[in-house]
Design an enzyme around this catalytic site. Structure first.
Site, short mmCIF file in Angstrom:
data_model
loop_
_atom_site.label_atom_id
_atom_site.label_comp_id
_atom_site.label_asym_id
_atom_site.label_seq_id
_atom_site.Cartn_x
_atom_site.Cartn_y
_atom_site.Cartn_z
N HIS A 11 0.81 -1.22 0.00
CA HIS A 11 0.00 0.00 0.00
C HIS A 11 0.84 1.27 0.00
CE1 HIS A 11 -3.99 -1.84 0.33
NE2 HIS A 11 -3.38 -2.78 1.03
N ASP A 50 -1.49 -5.30 -4.55
CA ASP A 50 -1.65 -4.05 -3.79
C ASP A 50 -0.29 -3.46 -3.44
OD1 ASP A 50 -4.34 -4.12 -4.03
OD2 ASP A 50 -4.78 -4.45 -1.92
N ASN A 85 -6.45 -5.49 -6.02
CA ASN A 85 -7.68 -4.71 -6.24
C ASN A 85 -7.46 -3.21 -6.08
OD1 ASN A 85 -7.41 -5.58 -3.39
ND2 ASN A 85 -9.22 -4.33 -3.07
N HIS A 86 -6.49 -2.80 -5.25
CA HIS A 86 -6.28 -1.37 -5.04
C HIS A 86 -5.64 -0.71 -6.26
CE1 HIS A 86 -7.10 0.09 -0.84
NE2 HIS A 86 -7.44 -1.17 -0.77
N ASP A 181 -4.17 -9.76 -0.08
CA ASP A 181 -5.48 -9.12 0.13
C ASP A 181 -5.88 -9.17 1.58
OD1 ASP A 181 -7.64 -7.58 -0.49
OD2 ASP A 181 -8.86 -9.19 -1.32
N HIS A 183 -4.97 -8.88 5.19
CA HIS A 183 -3.81 -8.29 5.86
C HIS A 183 -3.34 -9.07 7.08
CE1 HIS A 183 -4.34 -3.99 4.02
NE2 HIS A 183 -4.35 -4.95 3.13
#
Length: 403
Positions: A11, A50, A85-86, A181, A183
């Site tokens: 992230h 991600d 997905n992010h 995905d 965490h």
């Protein structure tokens, strides 16, 4: 034999709690994984999606990623990754750019051999489109096989993707499935296949209390060994306060005085009875005690005279009704319709909204606002899917920027 680091959910670019320091923390955690990979001389770093928090990362985040990946290239350690997905979009990925720079390789159905193991990639796929997947992969030319994917798979909690179905329909017998995905790090076995989540490298939510880290996965002589390695991240101090009938803000302050808050992210969770607790006062006090930042979650029920009618018959109509109650200007309603219009391509939304705002400014409306201003002070808890970093750079980016 092949020994790889399995990481994911980094992230990068996440300005958690609107804090620039937290944004740097996410990059620091990723760099720590790279440093460990070089020091341990692993055969590859496998990233399970991600990489970024936002689909349109700022130039600072892109350049930071390039700097972080260069030590792997210099050490001849491949960085193998998929799309989560992010970062998922309909167009090309930043991962593809890094591949052209020799910094990364995007895994897909063709496979990538590392030592005696072939790694395959399956990007995140929305649930509505999974029925069209055929799970066809190129025949492996290695002793071991591993699938790298991103999603919430069975047999783990919150699953919406049937791993038994994936493994049953795939034409390759996988020894391991390396996932991203979720965490929370976890490992299980589905038939003869080891399945593992590596967890996130930084806390993207206050619910992620366990230490952060990554997996080390070894494929050797028919066996798969999965171990865990922690990394140093910014300290999170969780202060859980159960208020008695006469307790209030001062009692919460006392609990904070008992803890070392220096440079930490402090998350205060209030439960029980007691008096009203003013989050702003508690957060200010925590910051005065040396915390990087303090957030308060008051989980007690708040009495209200307002009746709220909830109906699940037509959620879209419920949203429209709530928007009407907000009293937005005509321009604000127009922007809302544009953002939620499924017939407008993602790539066109920003330009349409920009044009509508420009038109509204040219018209000089008497109410002065296109829409309601978000209240940042209302944030109490943050989930990785709850915030999105806006673009910081409007300038064009060329290959020369990354050389």
């Amino acid at each position: 034999m092949a020994r790889v680091i399995h990481t994911g959910d980094t992230h990068l670019g996440y300005r958690q709690y609107h804090s620039p320091e937290r944004r740097q923390d996410f990059l620091d955690a990723f760099e720590a994984v790279v440093e460990d990979a070089v020091a341990a001389d692993v055969d590859a770093v496998v990233h399970a999606g991600d990489l970024y928090h936002d689909r349109r990362p700022g130039l600072r985040d892109i350049l930071g990623t390039i700097d972080a990946l260069r030590p792997l290239r210099e050490a001849d350690i491949p960085f193998l990754a998929i799309v989560g997905n992010h970062e998922g979009t309909r167009d090309a990925q930043w991962l593809d750019l890094f591949e052209t720079l020799g910094l990364a390789e995007r895994l897909d159905e063709t496979g990538r051999r590392v030592g005696d193991t072939a790694f395959y990639g399956l990007d995140y796929v929305p649930e509505s489109k999974r029925d069209a997947l055929d799970y066809e992969f190129a025949e492996p030319d290695a002793e071991h096989t591993a699938l790298v994917s991103h999603g919430l798979f069975t047999p783990f909690a919150h699953a919406d993707w049937d791993l038994d179905e994936v493994l049953g329909e795939a034409n390759v017998d996988f020894d391991a499935v390396l996932l991203g995905d979720n965490h929370a790090a976890d490992t299980a076995q589905v038939g003869d296949t080891w399945v593992t989540y590596c967890g996130s490298t930084e806390r993207a939510s206050a619910s992620e209390r366990d230490p952060r880290g990554y997996n080390v996965v070894e494929f050797d002589g028919g066996d798969v060994a999965i171990s865990r390695k922690a990394i140093d991240t910014r300290e999170f101090v969780f202060v859980d306060v159960d208020l008695g009938p006469e307790d209030g803000t001062e009692y919460v302050r006392e609990r904070l005085r008992e803890r070392d808050l220096e440079d930490a992210v402090v998350v205060v969770t209030v439960e029980g009875d007691g008096e009203t607790v003013t989050p702003a006062d508690v957060e200010r006090f925590g910051d005065e005690q040396g915390a990087l930042l303090t957030r308060v979650n008051d989980r007690r029920e708040v009495e209200t005279d307002e009746e709220v009618e909830v109906s699940f018959a037509d959620p879209d109509e419920a949203v429209r009704e709530r928007v009407r109650e907000m009293g937005l200007s005509e321009a604000g309603l127009d922007v809302d319709d544009t953002v939620r219009d499924l017939d407008v391509a993602d790539s066109n939304v920003r330009e349409r909204v920009k044009r509508r705002v420009e038109d509204a400014l040219d018209e000089e409306p008497t109410d002065g606002d296109v829409g309601a201003e978000p209240d940042e002070t209302a944030e109490t808890d943050v989930d990785a899917d709850a915030e999105s970093e806006p673009d910081e750079q409007a300038q064009a980016t060329t290959m020369e920027d990354f050389s």
